[in-house]
Scaffold this motif. Sequence first.
Motif, PDB file in Angstrom:
ATOM      1  N   PRO A  57       0.763  -1.272  -0.013  1.00  0.00           N
ATOM      2  CA  PRO A  57       0.085   0.064  -0.023  1.00  0.00           C
ATOM      3  C   PRO A  57       0.916   1.104  -0.062  1.00  0.00           C
ATOM      4  N   SER A  58       0.180   2.334  -0.678  1.00  0.00           N
ATOM      5  CA  SER A  58       1.018   3.505  -0.819  1.00  0.00           C
ATOM      6  C   SER A  58       1.046   4.389   0.636  1.00  0.00           C
ATOM      7  N   ASP A  59       1.957   5.315   0.701  1.00  0.00           N
ATOM      8  CA  ASP A  59       1.806   5.880   2.012  1.00  0.00           C
ATOM      9  C   ASP A  59       0.339   6.753   2.026  1.00  0.00           C
ATOM     10  N   GLU A  60       0.023   7.133   0.989  1.00  0.00           N
ATOM     11  CA  GLU A  60      -1.369   7.988   1.006  1.00  0.00           C
ATOM     12  C   GLU A  60      -2.542   6.865   1.473  1.00  0.00           C
ATOM     13  N   LEU A  61      -2.256   5.813   0.929  1.00  0.00           N
ATOM     14  CA  LEU A  61      -3.417   4.879   1.362  1.00  0.00           C
ATOM     15  C   LEU A  61      -3.175   4.593   3.055  1.00  0.00           C
ATOM     16  N   ARG A 118      -2.176   6.629   5.182  1.00  0.00           N
ATOM     17  CA  ARG A 118      -2.661   7.757   6.090  1.00  0.00           C
ATOM     18  C   ARG A 118      -4.120   7.844   5.860  1.00  0.00           C
ATOM     19  N   ALA A 119      -4.686   7.368   4.751  1.00  0.00           N
ATOM     20  CA  ALA A 119      -6.096   7.556   4.515  1.00  0.00           C
ATOM     21  C   ALA A 119      -6.870   6.200   5.504  1.00  0.00           C
ATOM     22  N   VAL A 120      -6.243   5.121   5.569  1.00  0.00           N
ATOM     23  CA  VAL A 120      -6.852   4.131   6.346  1.00  0.00           C
ATOM     24  C   VAL A 120      -6.619   4.522   8.041  1.00  0.00           C
ATOM     25  N   GLY A 156      -7.454  10.430  -1.862  1.00  0.00           N
ATOM     26  CA  GLY A 156      -6.209  10.192  -2.914  1.00  0.00           C
ATOM     27  C   GLY A 156      -6.751  10.661  -4.369  1.00  0.00           C
ATOM     28  N   LYS A 157      -6.362   9.962  -5.263  1.00  0.00           N
ATOM     29  CA  LYS A 157      -6.358  10.050  -6.632  1.00  0.00           C
ATOM     30  C   LYS A 157      -7.736  10.102  -6.960  1.00  0.00           C
ATOM     31  N   LYS A 158      -8.449   9.044  -6.836  1.00  0.00           N
ATOM     32  CA  LYS A 158      -9.688   8.871  -7.328  1.00  0.00           C
ATOM     33  C   LYS A 158     -10.748   9.897  -6.925  1.00  0.00           C
ATOM     34  N   THR A 159     -11.617  10.258  -7.637  1.00  0.00           N
ATOM     35  CA  THR A 159     -12.293  11.513  -7.508  1.00  0.00           C
ATOM     36  C   THR A 159     -13.603  10.988  -6.789  1.00  0.00           C
ATOM     37  N   THR A 160     -14.034   9.783  -6.890  1.00  0.00           N
ATOM     38  CA  THR A 160     -15.343   9.270  -6.190  1.00  0.00           C
ATOM     39  C   THR A 160     -15.450   9.284  -4.977  1.00  0.00           C
ATOM     40  N   GLY A 161     -14.357   8.988  -4.250  1.00  0.00           N
ATOM     41  CA  GLY A 161     -14.336   9.011  -2.811  1.00  0.00           C
ATOM     42  C   GLY A 161     -14.824   7.746  -2.078  1.00  0.00           C
TER      43      GLY A 161
END
Lengths: 160, 130
Positions: free
Chosen positions: B21-25, B27-29, B99-104
């Motif tokens: 998993p990316s750093d962004e993911l 953080r999100a989790v 992150g990247k995807k717009t739907t969230g």
Amino acid sequence: MSRHDPLANPLALLPRVHAYVAYRIGPGADAEDVTSETFARAVRYRESYDSSKGAPLGWLIGIARRCVDEALAERRAPEYEADPVEGRDLEQRTIDRLTLKTALERLSPRDRELIGLRYGADLSAREIGALLDIAPNAVDVALHRCLARLRALLEAGNPM
Amino acid sequence: MKFRNQFSGLEHRLRAERAEPSDELQRAVSELTAWRPSARSHRPIRLAAAAALTLTLMVTAAALGTSSFAGNLKGAGGASAASQYGQYGEKVIICHRPGKKTTGVTLRLSPEGAKAHLREHAGDTAGPCP
């Protein structure tokens, strides 16, 4: 915090959940989105977790399975990405130098599920059997056959 | 098991090459799972709190002259965000975009958690994700 909170240590579970999802639908942004959705649902349903029924990872993977199925239903079956090498026919491109990722894409959805559960999520045969509602011995046999098919695909692409 | 030895190299490769998993993911989790309801809350208390909150917000809504809540506003803002609270009892629905995807991802949070998300994440919006 309650010791029965399935999300007491989410970052320890995240790599296994993400790896499972990536083995099912391929690595990248889609896998990250589905993983994120998995944890978002887990947050909503965390109070319903019953520790007597299994470990948190198995519970999360159960949620992930549903998220993956929904994502696949939305986007339809992924197409193989043929190697864009000019001057070769389709058959030659598809067997020429298969990578692990490409070989995995050629497995059936069932095989990718098994690979994801065993080598992505690191679940035991018993835990996989509980998720798929089959006996642990049947899981071992299915995995054995799946690995044989995967190795055959890899060897077909690497005749050396 | 004997047959496992035949594939030990392939098994090792499957584990070694699995996606991370990316750093962004991460953080999100981490943010997603940070909120949880109070350990002391019980169903009767939650119902009473939800009823009290709903009643309070109905009075507030009447005073502000608004008749609908979530879905009308985008982003955070003192009184605007406050008017979103309570449509769903003690839970507030927001669209969290990690992150990247717009739907969230659609989240149901406590009013405090929702307020924090809307304040700290410019991409998050009130109401469910489209």
